[in-house]
Write an enzyme that holds these catalytic residues in place. Structure first.
Site, PDB file in Angstrom:
ATOM      1  N   ARG A  61     -12.565  13.006   3.525  1.00  0.00           N
ATOM      2  CA  ARG A  61     -11.243  13.638   3.717  1.00  0.00           C
ATOM      3  C   ARG A  61     -10.730  14.210   2.407  1.00  0.00           C
ATOM      4  O   ARG A  61     -10.086  15.260   2.378  1.00  0.00           O
ATOM      5  CB  ARG A  61     -10.245  12.610   4.271  1.00  0.00           C
ATOM      6  CG  ARG A  61     -10.493  12.264   5.728  1.00  0.00           C
ATOM      7  CD  ARG A  61      -9.649  11.069   6.153  1.00  0.00           C
ATOM      8  NE  ARG A  61      -8.238  11.311   5.955  1.00  0.00           N
ATOM      9  CZ  ARG A  61      -7.369  10.384   5.548  1.00  0.00           C
ATOM     10  NH1 ARG A  61      -7.763   9.156   5.287  1.00  0.00           N
ATOM     11  NH2 ARG A  61      -6.109  10.694   5.386  1.00  0.00           N
TER      12      ARG A  61
ATOM     13  N   ASP B 145     -13.758   3.223   6.443  1.00  0.00           N
ATOM     14  CA  ASP B 145     -12.655   3.891   5.747  1.00  0.00           C
ATOM     15  C   ASP B 145     -13.141   4.461   4.418  1.00  0.00           C
ATOM     16  O   ASP B 145     -12.792   5.586   4.061  1.00  0.00           O
ATOM     17  CB  ASP B 145     -11.466   2.949   5.522  1.00  0.00           C
ATOM     18  CG  ASP B 145     -10.358   3.672   4.766  1.00  0.00           C
ATOM     19  OD1 ASP B 145      -9.911   4.719   5.263  1.00  0.00           O
ATOM     20  OD2 ASP B 145      -9.988   3.243   3.657  1.00  0.00           O
TER      21      ASP B 145
ATOM     22  N   LYS C 182      -7.600  -0.967   6.232  1.00  0.00           N
ATOM     23  CA  LYS C 182      -7.842  -1.690   4.975  1.00  0.00           C
ATOM     24  C   LYS C 182      -6.963  -2.928   4.894  1.00  0.00           C
ATOM     25  O   LYS C 182      -7.402  -3.987   4.474  1.00  0.00           O
ATOM     26  CB  LYS C 182      -7.478  -0.797   3.778  1.00  0.00           C
ATOM     27  CG  LYS C 182      -8.547   0.200   3.398  1.00  0.00           C
ATOM     28  CD  LYS C 182      -8.281   0.768   2.021  1.00  0.00           C
ATOM     29  CE  LYS C 182      -7.220   1.833   1.984  1.00  0.00           C
ATOM     30  NZ  LYS C 182      -7.606   3.124   2.490  1.00  0.00           N
TER      31      LYS C 182
ATOM     32  N   HIS D  40       0.838  -1.190   0.000  1.00  0.00           N
ATOM     33  CA  HIS D  40       0.000   0.000   0.000  1.00  0.00           C
ATOM     34  C   HIS D  40       0.873   1.239   0.000  1.00  0.00           C
ATOM     35  O   HIS D  40       1.851   1.322   0.722  1.00  0.00           O
ATOM     36  CB  HIS D  40      -0.895   0.018   1.242  1.00  0.00           C
ATOM     37  CG  HIS D  40      -2.083   0.908   1.073  1.00  0.00           C
ATOM     38  ND1 HIS D  40      -3.261   0.477   0.505  1.00  0.00           N
ATOM     39  CD2 HIS D  40      -2.268   2.213   1.357  1.00  0.00           C
ATOM     40  CE1 HIS D  40      -4.125   1.475   0.469  1.00  0.00           C
ATOM     41  NE2 HIS D  40      -3.549   2.545   0.970  1.00  0.00           N
TER      42      HIS D  40
ATOM     43  N   SER E  62      -6.343   4.774   8.185  1.00  0.00           N
ATOM     44  CA  SER E  62      -6.976   4.463   6.904  1.00  0.00           C
ATOM     45  C   SER E  62      -6.235   3.321   6.202  1.00  0.00           C
ATOM     46  O   SER E  62      -6.829   2.335   5.761  1.00  0.00           O
ATOM     47  CB  SER E  62      -6.973   5.733   6.040  1.00  0.00           C
ATOM     48  OG  SER E  62      -7.190   5.438   4.696  1.00  0.00           O
TER      49      SER E  62
HETATM   50  N1  URA Z   1      -3.856   5.877   1.395  1.00  0.00           N
HETATM   51  C1  URA Z   1      -4.932   5.504   2.148  1.00  0.00           C
HETATM   52  O1  URA Z   1      -5.466   4.417   1.969  1.00  0.00           O
HETATM   53  N2  URA Z   1      -5.365   6.336   3.077  1.00  0.00           N
HETATM   54  C2  URA Z   1      -4.805   7.523   3.321  1.00  0.00           C
HETATM   55  O2  URA Z   1      -5.250   8.225   4.189  1.00  0.00           O
HETATM   56  C3  URA Z   1      -3.704   7.925   2.534  1.00  0.00           C
HETATM   57  C4  URA Z   1      -3.242   7.069   1.568  1.00  0.00           C
END
Ligand code: URA
Length: 435
Positions: free
Chosen positions: A168, A161, A187, A82, A183
């Site tokens: 956001r 999320d 995930k 990620h 966040s």
């Molecule tokens: N990637 C994400 O999944 N969340 C964030 O807040 C920033 C980058």
């Protein structure tokens, strides 16, 4: 408990209890706490911060708004990566097929664009038909059959999320360590991967502008992952200039396809190979990073990574003929190449300016309900450190109106900084945290 009291407590620099955080996140997910209250709360968190205990509680509260996949009976080990968000960051589209082609299952839950940064889901949705809302059962089935899944939050997996992320994006509440850490990690934990490589971007085109902030975010995410029994490594990678050349959704898919088919920009290819090598090592396919690297290079070279990407597209309903023949992607009506107005060396290509310009062209959202134009974007033809002659191509703008084209040209010219003397290229990575 009332939502407004939780907002006021954070506004006044208070430390929220686990109960308050769970109350707020659950109420928001059920729709009992409104978008405007959640936005006010997110702003209070951004301005006043959270300690590590609050951030961990927030991550777990978001994770528990849905199911947590247990992949142990599905594949021997699932790995995920990620990015914390950058400009031109299409790494997932290349690194994940490489890793899956090496026989390591990759199950990923991604996000849409956030602020000036692009989102993997928006890029993949540029491929007609590609579905990013797989159910839990579909996720598991595809992980088993294809060994690669790329989806977004659903009603089943980390739904809080998905809701908070969309707010956001349009309320100036992205660049906050607790909000990003919770966040990303909610995930990752919900999607069930046992090994997770985090690509933590640092620089003017990232939410973390300094190495100190990026290290703090990395350490926090690594420790949340460990607490939940996951193996986590964070790579600190440069985001002062865009990654590769393409910025914008279909342009980035095209660049990823070119890279998977053996060409593509050198910096982007190298970045993907490094991320893939770490994934292979963390997922126990390779014993050393060097072995991971050899495996990743050969999956790119022998075409297996490309075939795996095609399978991913087909499995999620995407029209494979678009990736087979990228000329099928609709092009923007106004395309103009701009040449260098002087000769010299490139000292900087301001990634945030490039990302914001792409957003203004229509590649991202200014409001939650905005539709994305997948065809618009920018090709930056050089990297920092390059010598460029006068009148040689500098960048190309793909726009959907003449007015936006002109605005983008002006902004991008100003985003290029010049030097008369040779200057150093930027590094790709600044270090590794964890393991
Ligand atoms: N990637 C994400 O999944 N969340 C964030 O807040 C920033 C980058």
């Amino acid at each position: 408990m009332r939502a407004v009291d939780v907002i006021i407590k954070k506004r006044d620099h208070g430390e929220l209890t686990q109960e308050e955080i769970e109350f707020f996140i659950q109420g928001f997910t059920r729709g009992e706490i409104t978008d405007y209250q959640a936005s006010a709360w997110a702003m209070a968190v951004l301005l006043n911060g959270m300690n590590d205990r609050e951030t961990t509680d927030l991550t777990l509260a978001i994770t528990h708004t849905g199911d947590i996949l247990d992949l142990s009976g599905v594949v021997p080990i699932a790995v995920d990566k990620h990015s914390t968000g950058g400009v031109g960051d299409k790494t997932t589209l290349v690194a994940e097929p490489i890793v899956a082609a090496c026989g390591l299952a990759v199950g990923k839950m991604s996000g849409h664009g956030l602020g000036f940064s692009g989102g993997t889901l928006d890029k993949m949705e540029a491929i007609p038909g590609f579905r990013t809302n797989l159910s839990q059962a579909e996720f598991i089935e595809q992980l088993r059959s294809v060994g690669l899944v790329l989806t977004g939050q659903t009603a089943d997996l980390a739904p809080a999320d998905g809701k908070l992320y969309a707010l956001r994006d349009v309320t100036g509440t992205v660049d906050s360590i607790p909000l990003i850490a919770s966040s990303v990690m909610s995930k990752k934990i919900a999607a069930g991967a046992q090994a997770i490589v985090l690509d933590v971007k640092v620089g003017v085109g990232a939410f973390m502008q300094t190495l100190d902030e990026a290290r703090r975010l990395s350490q926090l995410m690594v420790s949340i992952g460990l607490l939940c029994g996951r193996r986590v490594v964070a790579l600190l990678s440069d985001m002062n200039q865009p990654l590769g050349h393409a910025v914008g959704n279909s342009l980035e898919v095209i660049e990823a396809v070119q890279t998977l088919r053996g060409s593509g920009p050198a910096d982007f290819r190298e970045h993907c190979l490094t991320v893939a090598s770490h994934m292979l090592m963390l997922g126990e396919k390779a014993e050393t990073l060097a072995e991971g690297r050899r495996m990743a290079e050969s999956a790119l070279k022998n075409g297996l990574a490309w075939q795996t990407f095609r399978k991913l597209v087909a499995a999620q309903g995407g029209d494979v003929s678009f990736v087979d023949d990228v000329m099928k992607f609709p092009s923007a009506p106004f395309i103009e190449m701009v040449t260098a107005q002087r000769e010299g060396y490139l000292l900087g290509i301001h990634a945030r300016e490039v990302g914001e310009t792409s957003l203004d062209l229509g590649a991202g959202r200014a409001k939650k309900s905005d539709l994305i134009d997948h065809s618009v974007g920018i090709m930056i033809h050089h990297k920092v450190g390059d010598r460029v002659d006068k009148d040689k191509p500098l960048f190309t703008v793909h726009a959907n109106s003449h007015e936006k084209l002109e605005q983008a040209k002006e902004r991008l010219l100003a985003a290029h900084q010049w030097s008369d003397k040779p200057c150093q290229p930027l590094p790709l990575f600044y270090g590794v945290i964890g393991e």
